[in-house]
Design an enzyme around this catalytic site. Structure first.
Site, PDB file in Angstrom:
ATOM      1  N   ALA A  98       9.874   2.317   7.106  1.00 43.82           N
ATOM      2  CA  ALA A  98       9.204   1.165   7.418  1.00 43.82           C
ATOM      3  C   ALA A  98       9.331   0.526   9.093  1.00 43.82           C
ATOM      4  CB  ALA A  98       9.602  -0.185   6.448  1.00 43.82           C
ATOM      5  N   ARG A  99      10.610  -0.154   9.203  1.00 48.23           N
ATOM      6  CA  ARG A  99      10.852  -0.402  10.599  1.00 48.23           C
ATOM      7  C   ARG A  99      12.464  -0.448  10.769  1.00 48.23           C
ATOM      8  NH1 ARG A  99       6.417   0.458  11.790  1.00 48.23           N
ATOM      9  NH2 ARG A  99       4.942  -0.625  12.780  1.00 48.23           N
ATOM     10  N   GLU A 118      15.242   2.615  18.441  1.00 51.55           N
ATOM     11  CA  GLU A 118      14.899   4.168  18.362  1.00 51.55           C
ATOM     12  C   GLU A 118      14.728   4.555  19.792  1.00 51.55           C
ATOM     13  OE1 GLU A 118      12.416   3.464  14.953  1.00 51.55           O
ATOM     14  OE2 GLU A 118      10.379   3.602  16.253  1.00 51.55           O
ATOM     15  N   HIS A 156      10.031   8.719  14.092  1.00 50.43           N
ATOM     16  CA  HIS A 156       8.870   7.889  13.774  1.00 50.43           C
ATOM     17  C   HIS A 156       7.498   8.723  13.776  1.00 50.43           C
ATOM     18  CE1 HIS A 156       7.547   3.356  13.959  1.00 50.43           C
ATOM     19  NE2 HIS A 156       6.937   4.212  13.343  1.00 50.43           N
ATOM     20  N   ARG A 161       0.911  -1.186   0.068  1.00 49.24           N
ATOM     21  CA  ARG A 161       0.139  -0.192  -0.049  1.00 49.24           C
ATOM     22  C   ARG A 161       0.833   1.253  -0.022  1.00 49.24           C
ATOM     23  NH1 ARG A 161      -3.431  -3.767   3.119  1.00 49.24           N
ATOM     24  NH2 ARG A 161      -1.593  -3.969   4.165  1.00 49.24           N
ATOM     25  N   ILE A 162       1.740   1.269   0.926  1.00 41.87           N
ATOM     26  CA  ILE A 162       2.620   2.689   1.007  1.00 41.87           C
ATOM     27  C   ILE A 162       3.560   2.663  -0.154  1.00 41.87           C
ATOM     28  CG2 ILE A 162       4.239   3.897   2.408  1.00 41.87           C
ATOM     29  CD1 ILE A 162       3.037   2.443   4.849  1.00 41.87           C
TER      30      ILE A 162
HETATM   31  P1  NAD Z   1       1.861  -3.748   2.741  1.00 41.61           P
HETATM   32  O1  NAD Z   1       1.786  -4.952   3.671  1.00 41.61           O
HETATM   33  O2  NAD Z   1       0.951  -3.276   2.106  1.00 41.61           O
HETATM   34  O3  NAD Z   1       2.998  -3.970   1.718  1.00 41.61           O
HETATM   35  C1  NAD Z   1       4.235  -4.724   2.213  1.00 41.61           C
HETATM   36  C2  NAD Z   1       4.835  -5.347   0.981  1.00 41.61           C
HETATM   37  O4  NAD Z   1       6.382  -5.874   1.484  1.00 41.61           O
HETATM   38  C3  NAD Z   1       4.074  -6.282   0.328  1.00 41.61           C
HETATM   39  O5  NAD Z   1       3.682  -6.196  -1.120  1.00 41.61           O
HETATM   40  C4  NAD Z   1       4.891  -7.539   0.246  1.00 41.61           C
HETATM   41  O6  NAD Z   1       4.726  -8.389  -0.828  1.00 41.61           O
HETATM   42  C5  NAD Z   1       6.288  -7.052   0.589  1.00 41.61           C
HETATM   43  N1  NAD Z   1       7.300  -8.037   1.223  1.00 41.61           N
HETATM   44  C6  NAD Z   1       7.172  -8.785   2.257  1.00 41.61           C
HETATM   45  N2  NAD Z   1       8.086  -9.450   2.720  1.00 41.61           N
HETATM   46  C7  NAD Z   1       9.061  -9.151   1.806  1.00 41.61           C
HETATM   47  C8  NAD Z   1      10.447  -9.698   1.463  1.00 41.61           C
HETATM   48  N3  NAD Z   1      11.138 -10.442   2.536  1.00 41.61           N
HETATM   49  N4  NAD Z   1      10.724  -9.309   0.617  1.00 41.61           N
HETATM   50  C9  NAD Z   1      10.393  -8.331  -0.421  1.00 41.61           C
HETATM   51  N5  NAD Z   1       9.072  -7.870  -0.300  1.00 41.61           N
HETATM   52  C10 NAD Z   1       8.523  -8.436   0.709  1.00 41.61           C
HETATM   53  O7  NAD Z   1       2.323  -2.576   3.876  1.00 41.61           O
HETATM   54  P2  NAD Z   1       2.420  -1.320   3.936  1.00 41.61           P
HETATM   55  O8  NAD Z   1       0.970  -0.857   4.301  1.00 41.61           O
HETATM   56  O9  NAD Z   1       2.771  -0.814   2.624  1.00 41.61           O
HETATM   57  O10 NAD Z   1       3.271  -0.832   5.032  1.00 41.61           O
HETATM   58  C11 NAD Z   1       4.614  -1.386   4.999  1.00 41.61           C
HETATM   59  C12 NAD Z   1       5.416  -1.129   6.286  1.00 41.61           C
HETATM   60  O11 NAD Z   1       5.491   0.445   6.823  1.00 41.61           O
HETATM   61  C13 NAD Z   1       4.515  -1.475   7.691  1.00 41.61           C
HETATM   62  O12 NAD Z   1       4.881  -3.273   7.544  1.00 41.61           O
HETATM   63  C14 NAD Z   1       4.965  -0.786   8.704  1.00 41.61           C
HETATM   64  O13 NAD Z   1       6.299  -1.704   9.473  1.00 41.61           O
HETATM   65  C15 NAD Z   1       5.594   0.547   8.014  1.00 41.61           C
HETATM   66  N6  NAD Z   1       4.882   1.422   8.485  1.00 41.61           N
HETATM   67  C16 NAD Z   1       5.616   2.442   9.160  1.00 41.61           C
HETATM   68  C17 NAD Z   1       5.051   3.877   9.410  1.00 41.61           C
HETATM   69  C18 NAD Z   1       5.546   5.081  10.086  1.00 41.61           C
HETATM   70  O14 NAD Z   1       4.913   5.702  10.843  1.00 41.61           O
HETATM   71  N7  NAD Z   1       6.955   5.021   9.823  1.00 41.61           N
HETATM   72  C19 NAD Z   1       3.543   3.668   9.624  1.00 41.61           C
HETATM   73  C20 NAD Z   1       2.795   2.909   8.751  1.00 41.61           C
HETATM   74  C21 NAD Z   1       3.566   1.822   8.364  1.00 41.61           C
END
Ligand code: NAD
Length: 314
Positions: free
Chosen positions: A231-232, A261, A281, A151-152
């Site tokens: 991400a993390r 962090e 964050h 999604r992101i």
């Molecule tokens: P999502 O689940 O929609 O997308 C994650 C993508 O990663 C998927 O397309 C999946 O196929 C891919 N993926 C998973 N494992 C993988 C691997 N080993 N190698 C390659 N690709 C892989 O998630 P999202 O909504 O896009 O969010 C992503 C991450 O962002 C979340 O998991 C969260 O940890 C982080 N996040 C951070 C904040 C912040 O404030 N900094 C806020 C929201 C989310």
């Protein structure tokens, strides 16, 4: 339902009480350690943590009436989902609140670095109005590597398209309809590292993504690459970033998340480098996103009560 909300900001407390007015709600602002979490969650039927409350096996066991865990975040690595599943306790998240919000923040970090905004603002604040030393680079025409096209990540692709960048992406799952619609190219991670001028990471933290960006990956990268992680923290090995700067490979790092962090102090190794921008964050953190988070959490609780659960993880 007796719902325990953890890590609620004082400014959002009233909204929680209003939106969940039909429930017996307890709100905590603090980030608790595990013993304290066991104590405050003991009576809970629903626990709603945010990102720093570790809902581990012991916390789950400490709440005998627990029926639902609904984290107010997208990531759920702080919840022992396997153990919850073993005990038949569903875990929900908020999958959609941040797709534009987090991607917009990633570009805030990129633009800050590429146009040297933070150091130039420091200089202006010090009373020197001069562009000397602050020559930046264009976004247009640069190759951006998007790691994770969920999604992101896909929203990051849309923004990158707006800047007229060349977009390449890596994901274990290839979203062909999105690729066709948005016009980017899937490549292997090796190739992404080699070709990208800017890399932005949008993956969940899993065993398979822990230290995905390590020294070997940095060695593959193009000289001057800017790496952005919203991400993390543990997806990027901090030592690898230090190594990348020392070797002259990295041109910049924009980090909304870093390893450990919460215990970051002024002697953190990354604070010594010029082209590093770290935000605490805050990528998720906008007025609009916070309201969406509470709205979805309410949907999660109501869905569970109605027997039609939504936003279940795994
Ligand atoms: P999502 O689940 O929609 O997308 C994650 C993508 O990663 C998927 O397309 C999946 O196929 C891919 N993926 C998973 N494992 C993988 C691997 N080993 N190698 C390659 N690709 C892989 O998630 P999202 O909504 O896009 O969010 C992503 C991450 O962002 C979340 O998991 C969260 O940890 C982080 N996040 C951070 C904040 C912040 O404030 N900094 C806020 C929201 C989310």
């Amino acid at each position: 339902m007796r719902i325990v909300f953890l890590e609620v900001e004082p400014v959002d407390e009233q909204s929680v009480y209003e939106m969940f007015s039909g429930h017996d709600v307890t709100v905590y602002h603090e980030i608790f350690d595990i013993p304290k979490l066991r104590e405050v969650c003991a009576d809970a039927e629903v626990i709603s943590p945010f990102i720093y409350s570790k809902i581990d096996r012991s916390v789950i066991d400490a709440a005998p009436d627990l029926k639902l865990i609904t984290t107010r975040s997208t990531g759920f690595d702080h919840v022992d989902t396997k153990y919850a599943a073993e005990k038949g306790i569903p875990v929900c998240n908020v999958p959609q609140y941040g797709m534009n919000t987090v991607a917009e923040h990633a570009f805030a970090l990129i633009l800050d670095i590429i146009r040297k905004l933070s150091p130039s603002w420091d200089t202006v604040k010090a009373g020197k109005f001069s562009y000397e030393g602050f020559r930046g680079r264009d976004m247009k025409g640069k190759t951006i590597g998007v790691i994770g096209t969920g999604r992101i990540g896909l929203h990051a692709v849309r923004i990158a398209n707006g800047f007229e960048m060349d977009v390449i992406a890596y994901d274990v799952y290839h979203n062909e309809p999105a690729r066709a619609e948005l016009g980017f190219e899937y490549v292997e991670l090796d190739e992404l590292m080699e070709r990208s001028d800017i890399i932005t990471i949008h993956l969940p933290l899993l065993e398979s993504t822990f230290h995905l960006i390590n020294r070997e990956r940095i060695d593959q990268a193009k000289k001057g690459v800017i790496i952005v992680n919203t991400a993390r923290g543990p997806i990027v090995d901090t030592d690898a970033i230090v190594y990348g700067f020392e070797k002259g490979i990295l041109g910049g790092a924009g980090l909304d998340v870093v390893e450990d962090e919460l215990s970051l102090t002024t002697d953190h190794p990354l604070l010594g480098f010029e082209n590093v921008v770290i935000s605490p964050h805050t990528a998720f953190y906008t007025d609009e996103a916070m309201l969406r988070i509470l709205g979805t959490t309410l949907d999660n609780v109501n869905g569970f009560i109605d027997g039609t659960p939504v936003n279940l993880v795994e």
